[in-house]
Design an enzyme around this catalytic site. Structure first.
Site, short mmCIF file in Angstrom:
data_model
loop_
_atom_site.label_atom_id
_atom_site.label_comp_id
_atom_site.label_asym_id
_atom_site.label_seq_id
_atom_site.Cartn_x
_atom_site.Cartn_y
_atom_site.Cartn_z
N PRO A 67 0.75 -1.25 0.00
CG PRO A 67 -0.02 -0.96 2.19
CD PRO A 67 0.66 -1.96 1.29
CB THR A 96 0.41 3.39 -7.45
OG1 THR A 96 -0.42 2.60 -8.31
CG2 THR A 96 0.57 4.78 -8.04
CE LYS A 172 -2.96 2.75 -11.09
NZ LYS A 172 -2.53 2.02 -9.91
CE LYS A 239 -0.04 5.15 -2.54
NZ LYS A 239 0.03 4.24 -3.72
#
Length: 301
Positions: A67, A96, A172, A239
């Protein structure tokens, strides 16, 4: 003989991805910091590892889906990281984490025998469950092709954008910014419609055959908002927007949309909507006034 596969991170995305790999018949080793997440894999014959390093001791190809950038760095390069594994030769980072953190991973793996493939995923929890994710990848073409049989157990589409890690992260972040800003805009429009007294289901039907449609109007609002099921993780969204803004500023671009979306997130969190991303609609409803709710008609019994 097929490569042995490792998977690190068995959360809402990683768990279904690893399950598809196992169901396809690959020999699988898994690890998650939450022991309970591994129990279902134990029951189906996967090797339950005690660390990322142990996964990499057993598997030639290892995936990670965790995460945060900090977690990714620890999994890859920490004292018990995959870099110390004896069997691993290809490492696919599906999280990511942004291009700067990916550069740190690339630097950490440089000089090792491990090929790093930057391979973030898109498609949400539903896509992970259905095996229909999209992967945007950058890295050694041969390593990507070697990993493709396992990748295609959970991904319907695999795109390669460069021969070195990093550019896939940029792609992304752009995707996530578009998804997030479109979602906030869709929520705001539906709240306005509800306050104006429109039938929100008819409004949504109109939008979805018109130029305003996006993934939020076509999927998120029908599945999660009209039903009041909500979902999502607002910390991950925060984030990703932060990483996008950082990358834009690094390139000398002053972004308009992402900072405004990030401010909506910050305001929602400050207002107590600090867990599920989809509950941003509740925050917008509250701002619109008492009694405004974007909700579909009750199902007939």
């Amino acid at each position: 003989m097929a490569d042995r596969i490792g998977f690190i991170g068995l959360g809402r995305m990683g768990g279904p991805m690893a399950a598809h790999i196992r169901e396809a018949g690959f020999e699988l080793a898994v690890f998650d910091v939450v022991a309970q997440a591994m129990e279902g894999f134990r029951e189906h014959g996967a090797h339950i590892a005690s660390s990322p390093r142990e996964v990499a001791d057993r598997a030639e190809i290892v995936f990670a889906c965790v995460p945060s950038p900090q977690a990714s760095k620890a999994v890859a390069l920490g004292d018990d990281g995959v870099i110390h594994g004896k069997a691993i030769s290809v490492y696919l980072e599906c999280s990511t984490i942004g291009p700067d953190y990916m550069a740190e991973l690339a630097q950490g793996f440089s000089g090792s025998r491990i090929s790093l493939v930057d391979a973030p995923i898109s498609g949400g929890v539903a896509g992970a469950a259905q095996g229909t994710l999209s992967v945007v990848a950058s890295g050694d073409p041969a390593s990507l092709e070697r990993s493709r049989p396992a990748l295609e157990t959970f991904a319907r589409n695999v795109f390669r954008v460069a021969d070195e890690p990093g550019p896939a992260q940029v792609a992304k972040l752009i995707n996530n910014m578009l998804s997030t800003t479109g979602t906030i805009a869709a929520f705001e429009g539906m709240v306005l419609g509800a306050k104006a007294g429109l039938d929100v289901e008819v409004l949504l039907d109109f939008i979805n055959v018109s130029t305003g449609r996006n993934v939020a109007t076509m999927q998120k609002i029908p599945d999660s908002i009209l039903t009041r099921r909500f979902g999502g993780n607002i910390k991950i969204g925060t984030k990703d927007l932060g990483l996008y803004i950082k990358q834009a500023e690094k390139l000398g671009i002053a972004p308009y949309m992402a900072p405004r979306a990030l401010q909506v997130f910050a305001d929602a969190i400050a207002g107590g909507y600090d867990k599920e991303t989809m509950r941003i609609v509740e925050f917008l409803e509250k701002r619109a006034g008492e009694g405004v709710v974007v909700q579909g008609k009750p199902e007939s019994k």
